[in-house]
Design an enzyme around this catalytic site. Sequence first.
Site, short mmCIF file in Angstrom:
data_model
loop_
_atom_site.label_atom_id
_atom_site.label_comp_id
_atom_site.label_asym_id
_atom_site.label_seq_id
_atom_site.Cartn_x
_atom_site.Cartn_y
_atom_site.Cartn_z
N ASN A 12 6.01 -8.46 0.22
CA ASN A 12 4.35 -8.14 -0.09
C ASN A 12 3.85 -7.47 0.33
OD1 ASN A 12 4.72 -8.86 2.43
ND2 ASN A 12 3.64 -11.37 2.15
N LYS A 14 3.06 -3.09 2.06
CA LYS A 14 3.04 -1.99 1.26
C LYS A 14 4.05 -0.75 1.32
CE LYS A 14 -0.09 2.73 1.46
NZ LYS A 14 0.38 3.24 0.37
N LYS A 16 6.95 0.05 -1.13
CA LYS A 16 8.03 -0.30 -2.25
C LYS A 16 7.56 1.36 -3.30
CE LYS A 16 6.23 -4.41 -3.16
NZ LYS A 16 4.93 -5.04 -2.36
N THR A 17 7.19 1.25 -4.15
CA THR A 17 7.47 2.23 -4.81
C THR A 17 7.15 3.57 -3.97
OG1 THR A 17 5.77 1.40 -6.60
CG2 THR A 17 6.20 3.34 -6.89
N THR A 18 6.70 3.82 -3.39
CA THR A 18 6.51 5.26 -2.77
C THR A 18 7.56 5.61 -1.49
OG1 THR A 18 5.93 4.11 -0.21
CG2 THR A 18 4.01 5.46 -1.98
N ARG A 26 14.49 12.98 -3.42
CA ARG A 26 15.48 13.44 -2.14
C ARG A 26 16.62 13.31 -3.31
NH1 ARG A 26 17.39 9.48 1.89
NH2 ARG A 26 15.58 10.29 3.31
N PHE A 68 -5.83 -2.68 -17.56
CA PHE A 68 -4.75 -3.60 -16.38
C PHE A 68 -3.98 -4.93 -17.37
CE2 PHE A 68 -7.88 -2.77 -13.41
CZ PHE A 68 -7.14 -1.81 -12.87
N TRP A 70 -3.13 -8.03 -17.01
CA TRP A 70 -3.54 -9.22 -16.62
C TRP A 70 -5.04 -9.43 -17.98
CZ3 TRP A 70 -8.57 -8.88 -15.25
CH2 TRP A 70 -9.06 -8.10 -13.87
N GLU A 107 8.23 -2.29 -9.64
CA GLU A 107 7.87 -2.52 -10.38
C GLU A 107 8.62 -4.39 -11.92
OE1 GLU A 107 5.36 -5.77 -9.38
OE2 GLU A 107 4.86 -3.97 -8.75
P1 ATP Z 1 2.91 1.60 -2.66
O1 ATP Z 1 2.63 1.87 -4.17
O2 ATP Z 1 1.14 2.47 -1.53
O3 ATP Z 1 4.11 1.71 -2.20
P2 ATP Z 1 4.06 -1.00 -3.03
O4 ATP Z 1 4.26 -0.12 -3.44
O5 ATP Z 1 4.84 -1.80 -2.33
O6 ATP Z 1 2.56 0.28 -2.69
P3 ATP Z 1 2.57 -2.83 -4.97
O7 ATP Z 1 3.06 -4.30 -4.90
O8 ATP Z 1 2.99 -1.98 -6.45
O9 ATP Z 1 2.73 -2.40 -3.24
O10 ATP Z 1 0.88 -2.31 -4.79
C1 ATP Z 1 0.16 -2.24 -5.62
C2 ATP Z 1 -1.19 -1.97 -5.11
O11 ATP Z 1 -1.17 -2.23 -3.74
C3 ATP Z 1 -0.84 -0.21 -4.53
O12 ATP Z 1 -1.64 1.05 -4.11
C4 ATP Z 1 -0.29 -0.74 -2.83
O13 ATP Z 1 -0.83 0.58 -1.76
C5 ATP Z 1 -1.56 -1.68 -2.21
N1 ATP Z 1 -0.76 -2.58 -1.64
C6 ATP Z 1 0.59 -3.17 -1.10
N2 ATP Z 1 0.52 -3.78 -0.47
C7 ATP Z 1 -0.21 -4.73 0.02
C8 ATP Z 1 -0.90 -5.51 0.57
N3 ATP Z 1 0.06 -6.79 1.51
N4 ATP Z 1 -2.17 -6.06 0.33
C9 ATP Z 1 -3.23 -5.27 -0.54
N5 ATP Z 1 -2.82 -4.19 -1.13
C10 ATP Z 1 -1.39 -3.12 -1.03
MG MG Z 2 4.18 -1.18 -6.64
#
Ligand code: ATP
Ligand code: MG
Length: 175
Positions: A12, A14, A16-18, A26, A68, A70, A107
């Site tokens: 949960n 931040k 995963k996508t980055t 890479r 979105f 949802w 995702e």
């Molecule tokens: P990022 O895209 O920054 O790598 P993510 O892929 O890990 O994040 P997602 O679950 O895809 O995160 O969430 C999408 C959005 O929610 C992104 O803008 C991300 O930065 C943000 N986010 C990630 N983790 C959290 C958290 N623990 N609380 C609130 N927002 C979050």
């Molecule tokens: Mg993501």
Amino acid sequence: MEKGFVQIYTGNGKGKTTAAMGLAVRACGRGLRVVIVQFLKGSSTGEMKVLEGINGVKLIRVANADKFFWKLTDDEKEQMKRVAEAVLLDIETLFEKNEVDVLILDEVMGAMKNGIVTMKQIFALLDIRPKQVEVVLSGRDAPKELIDRADLVTEMQDVKHYFSKGVKAREGIEY
Ligand code: ATP
Ligand code: MG
């Protein structure tokens, strides 16, 4: 690559996508052919602006650009399911023609949770992939079956996040 592995970025926090996009850059820098499928999130992102212009990276979005997830109607969700099905078929073809080295399904956990793709479809894709193809699956709440199947699982843990202090998503950092 001789052997490709199955990687999962979940949790949960931040990143995963980055992390997945970092791997794409890479891999591409080493001449590997990358295919990225981004599920559910259709709004514009900074990484997409860069990756779309790179030779050797194919970016496919299974998402609605102006709504979105949802907020979608049942019909729109059905439509998205069909798009996902077509994309998975395209990937099968890329596998058959040996045109991909790294496949990223960003995702995909959310897409499974919302019924846009099934776990069965993802397992089938993993089963038929050429053995040298690396696959990255990302998203919160990875199901146990997939974790068991993966070779690498990284969990992003939310230790602290400024969102809880009311900071809104920032261009260039969150999207
Ligand atoms: P990022 O895209 O920054 O790598 P993510 O892929 O890990 O994040 P997602 O679950 O895809 O995160 O969430 C999408 C959005 O929610 C992104 O803008 C991300 O930065 C943000 N986010 C990630 N983790 C959290 C958290 N623990 N609380 C609130 N927002 C979050
Ligand atoms: Mg993501």
